[in-house]
Each structure stands twice: as C-alpha cells, then as structure tokens.
Design an enzyme around this catalytic site. Sequence first.
Site, mmCIF file in Angstrom:
data_model
loop_
_atom_site.group_PDB
_atom_site.id
_atom_site.type_symbol
_atom_site.label_atom_id
_atom_site.label_comp_id
_atom_site.label_asym_id
_atom_site.label_seq_id
_atom_site.Cartn_x
_atom_site.Cartn_y
_atom_site.Cartn_z
ATOM 1 N N GLY A 94 0.995 -0.848 -0.311
ATOM 2 C CA GLY A 94 -0.189 -0.556 -0.151
ATOM 3 C C GLY A 94 1.342 1.142 -0.061
ATOM 4 C CG HIS B 14 -2.180 -3.991 -3.537
ATOM 5 N ND1 HIS B 14 -0.950 -4.760 -3.283
ATOM 6 C CD2 HIS B 14 -1.844 -3.671 -5.141
ATOM 7 C CE1 HIS B 14 -0.554 -3.536 -4.169
ATOM 8 N NE2 HIS B 14 -0.835 -3.006 -5.434
ATOM 9 C CG HIS C 73 -0.656 -5.003 -13.213
ATOM 10 N ND1 HIS C 73 -1.789 -4.183 -13.247
ATOM 11 C CD2 HIS C 73 0.490 -4.466 -13.168
ATOM 12 C CE1 HIS C 73 -1.282 -3.085 -12.530
ATOM 13 N NE2 HIS C 73 0.245 -2.885 -12.059
#
Length: 1034
Positions: free
Chosen positions: A890, A946, A983
């Site tokens: 994060g 995440h 990704h």
Amino acid sequence: MPLRNQNRAPRSPNVKKEGLSSIPFDKRRKMETQGTGRRQVLSTVNRQDVTANSDVGSTEECGKVEFTKDEVMALLNERAKAGKFDTKAKIEQMTDIIKKLKVCVRWFQQVEETHVQEKENLRSLLESAEKRYSDKELDAKTKEEELQATIAEMKKNIASLQEKLSKEELSKLDATENHRREKECRVAAEKLQDSLREELDRVKEEKMAAKHKVASLEDMYKRLQEYNTSLQQYNTKLQTDLEAVREAHTRAEKEKSSILENLTTLRGHSKSLQDQLASSRVSQDEAVKQKESLLMEVKNLRSELQQVREDRDRQVVQSQKLADEILKYKESVGKSSHELDILIAKSGSLEETCSLQKERIKMLEQELAFAKDKLQMVDASMSHTMTEFEEQKQRTRELQDRLADTEHQLCEGELLRKKLHNTILELKGNIRVFCRVRPLLPDDGGRQEASVIAYPTSTESLGRGIDVVQSGNKHPFTFDKVFDHGASQEEVFFEISQLVQSALDGYKVCIFAYGQTGSGKTYTMMGRPETPEQKGLIPRSLEQIFKTSQSLSTQGWKYKMQVSMLEIYNESIRDLLSSNRTIAIESVRADSNTSGRQYTITHDVNGNTHVSDLTIVDVGSIGQISSLLQQAAQSRSVGKTQMNEQSSRSHFVFTLRISGVNESTEQQVQGVLNLIDLAGSERLSKSGATGERLKETQAINKSLSALSDVIFALAKKEDHVPFRNSKLTYLLQPCLGGDSKTLMFVNISPDPSSTGESLCSLRFAARVNACEIGIPRRQTSTKLLDSRLSYETSHGGNVNKGFLRWRNGGGTYHSSAVIDTSALVEFGAVVHEKAILGAEVHIGSNTVIGPSVKIGPSTKIGYNVSVSNCSIGDLCVIHNGVCIGQDGFGFQVDDHGNMVKKPQTLNVRIGNRVEIGANTCIDRGSWRDTVIGDDTKIDNLVQIGHNVIIGKCCLLCGQVGVAGSAEIGDYVALGGRVGVRDHVSIVSKVRLAANSCVTKNITEPGDFGGFPAVPIHQWRRQIVEAQISSKRKP
C-alpha cells in the site's frame, strides 16, 4: 237479461238514443270493470217485463257506481211522466227512480267511509312523521353533546401533552448540550489513546510476524518432502469434496425453489380466500336485506288479501239485504213517496257532509304538505348534522393520531432521558455521598448547633459544603449534597429518586447509611412508616418503583419483583423473613455460642450476589412489602445504650430484585436495589456497653473498620482489596468494587460532645467520595425479530472502555459489535466495533477481528489470526496465523519522489466454503476489492497481494505467491511454489505445475509449467533437452 244501454250516463226514459253523444264525457258514470264487460246499474226501463233476476243483477254492482254532482241533481229532479191514470207505469217509473236513489245513497255512504279512512291514514302518517322527527332531533342533540364533550376533553389532553412535550424538549436540549461537550472531550482523548494503541499494536504485529516467519522457514524444509507425496491424494480428495458440495448445493437450490413456489401459491390462495370471504359477507348482507323486504311485502299482501275477503263478504251480505228490500218495496209501493221525500232530505244532508269532507280533505292535504316540507327540512338538517359529525369524527381521528405521535415522541424522550441521566451520574462519580445533619434533640441539653456545624454560603459550596468546628479549628468538607437539620424526608428522597429509578432501568443500585449511633441513620432509611410525612427512603423508594412500574405498563413493560431482608449480627447472617420460631432458635444459638443455620455469600460472573437458604418473597403490591418490613423490624436486633435508647445492633440489608420484560420490543432488564442501614459506630467510653452489648459493639466496630480498609484500598487502587475480612464488606463487594450505582448517606449529630465522631464520619465519607469503582453497567438483553443476531451486552465484565467479556468462550468484544448467541469467541480473542459474527462462528484465541468485519455463519477461524477490512462468507475455514486485509503493497511515489502510503479504502471479499491454510497473507485492495471466489482452497504460506481477483473452485498449493492486480479465473490449480507476476491474468481451467512462474497472460485453458510458464508439452521438451545437453558435456 243484458241491458242495451250499457256504459251510459243515466237519463230519462224519453231521451233519445242519439242524444248520448251530446252528454259531456266527464259527467258520465263510470263503472269498475269485472272480467271483460261492464254493466250499468241505473238504466232506463224500456220494457215492462223486467224480471226480478235482472233487478237483482243490477243491484249487485251498485256499490261500484260513481256519480257526479250533475247526475245527482238530474236524478233528484226526475219525475214520473206516465199518464194520470196509468198507475202501473207510474209504479214502474217510481221503482226505477227509487233504485237509482238507493244506489246514489249507498255511493255517498261509501265515499264518506273512504274519506274517513283516508283522514285516519293521513293523521297516522302525520303522527309517525312527527315522532320520527322528534326522535331524530333528540338523537342529534345527544350526539352533538357527546361530540362537544369529547372535543373539550381532547383539547385538554392536547394542551397538557404539548406542555409536557415543551418541558421535555427544553430538558432534552440542555442535556444534549452537556452530552455534546462531554463527548467532544471524550472523543479527543479516545483519538489520542487509539493512535498510541495502534502504534503499539503495529509494533507487536511486526514482531509476531517476524517470529512466525522464522518458525515457518524452519518447518518448511521438513514438510516439503511430505507435501509432494500427498499432493495427488489431496487433489483427489478435493475433487470428491467438490462434487459432494456441488450436489448438496444443487439439492439446496431445488429445495429453495420448491419452497418459494409453495409460498407463492399459498399467498395467492390466501388472497383469493380473503376476497371470497369479503364477497360472501357482502352477498350475505344483501340477502338478509332482501329477505327482510320480502317478509314485509308478504305481510302487506296478506293484510290486503284479508281486507279484500272481508269486503267481498260484506258485499254479499249487502246484496242479500238489497234483494230482501226489493221484495219489501214491491209489497209496499204506497210508502215510496214518503220515503222519497226522506231520501231527498238525506241527499241534501249528504251533500253538505260531502262538501265539509272535501274542505277537511283540502285542509289535511295542506297539513300533509306542510308536514312533508317540515320532514324535508328535518332531513336536510339531519344530513348537515351528519356531515358535521363526520367532520368532528375525522378531527377526532386526527387528534388521536397526533396523540399517538406525541406518545411515541414521549417514549423516545424517556429513553433519551434515561441515557442522559445515566451519563450525568457517571460524570458525578459512581459512589456519591450525601451528608445529613439531624436536628438537636431534648436529650442533647439544648446546646446550639451553630457552635459546632456551619454551612458555607458561597456559590461553589452552597448546598454541598459543611464546616465542623472543633477546638476553634474549622474543618471544611464538600460532598454531592448536604442536608441541614431542617430538611424533610421528602426533600431527601427527591435527590435520590432518579437513582432509585435506575433500578427499574436495569442497573444495580446500592444506598447505605453510615454514621455514629444516634445520628439518624434508621430514621433516614426507615423513618416512621405510619406517618406519611415521616416515611424514610425505603418505603418511599418502594412506592415510587411500584407507581412507575404501573405507569410503564402502558408501554408494554411487565415487572416481577422479589424481596429479601437480612441482618449481619456479630458477624453472622440472620434471615429476617423466616418464621419467628426459627429466629428465636437462631438467637438462642447465637447467644449460647452454638452454630445455627449457616448462610453462604456467593457472587456470580455477572456481579450478582446470592445468599444460600435466604428467604426470597415474590411481591406484587406496596402493602405486601409494608407487612414484610414490619415483620423484619420486629425481628431485628435492637438494644439500649447510654448514647441511644433504641440502638441498632446489626447491619440491616434490604434487597429488591426487579425483572422486567417489554412484550412489544422483547427487551429484558434485570435490576437490583440494595438499601442498607448500617449499625452505628460507637466508643466504649461513651456507650458504656458490657456483656452482650460489648460483644455487639466490638463486632460492629470490626466490620466498619473492615469497610474503611476496603475504601482505603480502593482509593489507592491497590491490587488486593480485602473484601473477605468481614461479612459486611464481602456482601457489599459488587456495590463497592463492581459495576453498580452506589450512594452513601453520612449521618452526623450536631451535639458538641459528638464532634470527634462526626469528624471521623465526614473524613471517611470524603475518602468514599474520591473512590472510582468503574462504570455502571445496565443488565439488559434485546432479541431481534428478523434475525438471529443480537447485542449481548448483558454478559461479561468491564474489560476496557466500550469492551465487554463474551459469555461463550471468554473473549473480548466491543459493545457495538453484533454477535450471534451461538458464536464462540475464545479467551484472548478480540472483536472490534461494528463487527458482525453469524451463527455457529468459532473464533480462536489471540485472534483479532477488526472493525466492521463481517463473518458468515458456521465459519471457523483458528488462533493468532488477524482479520480486518474484509467480509468472509459462510462455512469457511481459516487456519492459524493467517493475516487478511492488511496494508501490504500500500505505498506509492508522489510527485516529489517521496515514498508515501497509499490510502487503503477497499476490502477483501471472501466467498462461501473457502479454506485458507496456515500463515497465509492476503492484502486488501487499494483501487478495487480483493476477491476470492466460492469453494476455493488455499494452502499454507501463500502470499496474495492487493487488488487480486481469484475465481471459484480454485486450488492454491503451498508457498504460492500472487502479486498485486492479478486475475485468476475459475477452476485454476496452482502447484507448490508457483509465482504469479502482477497485472497478469489467467483464464479458467488452467493447471500450473510446481515451481512455475507466470510472467504473462495465459489466455487458453490447459496444463502449463516452467519459467516462464509455457504449455506442458513444451516444458517437458525443454526439460528433456536440458537433460540431454547436460549429458553431452564432459
């Protein structure tokens, strides 16, 4: 024999036949039809051989002939026109004229009877109309008076309710403002405390994570060999489990659809039955009305038929009489002239009577028209009255609705008042202290109170301060309230009335009186119950509780109350509600130093006190309690000393247990009211006690000394508080060291000789006032109607501010968390605010459930698990050491090149029947939710970043790593030590071999392996080529 001149007006025998057309139509006689033909009774006799039968036939219908005025005059002026010496012709003509006159006379009689009958009918109709009008007028007046009275009463009620509402709103605004200020201060302190706690928790979590990683790395190499051999078996077992779960899910869906269909059909059938019931009721009402109307018609027809039969019989009798009269007339022709004159006179009188009857008929018609107009006016006024009545009824409904809304607002205001009142009491301190000074008595020698006790008049100390002067030195004290010698019992009770009310609200309340002998403790607590103005706190408190409980019954509350009374005499407990014989035996045993009945004091986990074998009586009225108080007063130990004529030689404890249930909201409350009259402290030098009184004094001073030790320990916040040093302190342990609302009355004497004792009592009261014993807790439970989840705030202790102890397992939970009653939270686990735990959830020890986390039914979570910012479905299994919803990855680089923490706003969503292995870490999303689909199995030591999406029925073996923003489809199996780059997307039905790495998208289903991952046949070819090339090397 039929007559030729049918349907003609009567005329002279010499009138020609063609003269009929010259007679006006309205002057012709009219005959009623019978069958298809008509007969004219009065016809010209053209032939002399008319037989008796024809005469009889002509007179049978004489009652049906109608005459006009001209016809009657013509009949009266008609004379015989035969020859002077033609006697036979004259007789025939006179006979014909006489017949006509008789028919005319009978017609006049019938007309008169008809007029009389019509007059009677009109008079009866007028009387019935007037009666109906008077009845309607009386009904309207009574209804109007009732409506006026109802409106006046409703106006009074509305005015009183509005006044009460305005007062409640003003008090509500003041309390809200005070609450807002306090809340702002509290929020600021909580924020500072939370920030410090978060930093400490973060450091602890990092330390624990490092320890777990070291332990996992040590165990990893041992389990790798075993894991490779059991992988295939595990896969097979998962497939079988998956099929079984699918079949169960299919069956459940079918059962659900069938249940929904049955419910829909039942609802439709119920609706149709309701419609049929309504229509049948309407048709039944119409049939009843039709039946009533038909019965009335049948009744009328029967009466008409009876009347017709009577008329027919009457006409038959008249026809027979007429036949007899004809025979008589034939025999007595000579008398016809005289009779004719008489008939002419009668005809004149009949004409006069007829004119009078016509005038009366006109007058009656006018009266009838006037009555009809009056009836119409009455109907109009009645309709207007009914309209006004409906309007008043509508206004009454509106007022009732407003009254219901006002009552609802009053209920809400009452709840807010209770909440704000409890907050104010918490701010004032849990142990509140009131001081009361008794007036000087004649036995005190008439000395003045002002020389010893003074009351400050400053604003800060007015009503709260007291100064005691000893040897010229002034000793000031400040308490929550100070009552001087002139304070009445009512004024004293007014100050504690709200505290007594808290017992009905579900709190434990304790009020006890402390002071030296003869200072007025018993008078303050009991007073003189036989005198209303001198009643003490105990009878007044009970009266208020019963009165308030009765007023709350309108809101759906029902209360059950139980009473027990005991005394502590010489460090032994006596039951004051047992039989007199038992008390006498116990007294004898106590005096002879023998052991009587033994009473044991115990405290449960909720802080409730129980005394074994103690008599507990169910009470339902204040009179019943008054008799019990009298019984206890007669059984209590009282003795005479030099300081007091009637000195209490024991500690008196009155306990009222209150259990309330609200039937509308299903809320339950349990409150306890303890009212205690302590024995007075005294010095042996003043009391002069000897023998048994000396033992009593020593026991009293010992118990009060133990109470002082407990207060000192609480004031210093020592770890050990000596509650067990005395029966009195052990009995008062929940009140002094628990979660109850406690108030102490310190009673002092204004006698200068008692100044030393008064100072000791006031100093002790000051220490008590400085003690903090915790926040009072309301014992209540609420059952929700539409869900199995409920707030379980009625169990557990006071763990931290806002946190309580869960009854099932001993874990800790926040008061705002929603936990099903069947959930298990083990000791050491923490459930934070607004978290939701479903039915049969199992939370292991040392597990932390973060704020607003939702966990579905039948989910099992192991120990040392950290769960935050997520929602977990049904029937999931999360093993030990798992970390879900943390802030992994994060961080981001800002415009200035600095590494800053990226705001984490989204959650982790875990589906149903998901199993997560030990020491797995799943981060939450930063721009989309991290999602794990249904029936997915995740093995040990898996790292998921995440914004990851994992489909349903996937298998992730041990030590798999999935980077951020990856997407994995359904039915995907990842072998051990597989890595998925960020990704990257993997379509459904893909299997990756162990030690593979996915660096680009996999767009087709199949088996893959290697680094980077390629189809399985290419990977095997690469392995063979690598083996061959390694063999060729020298």
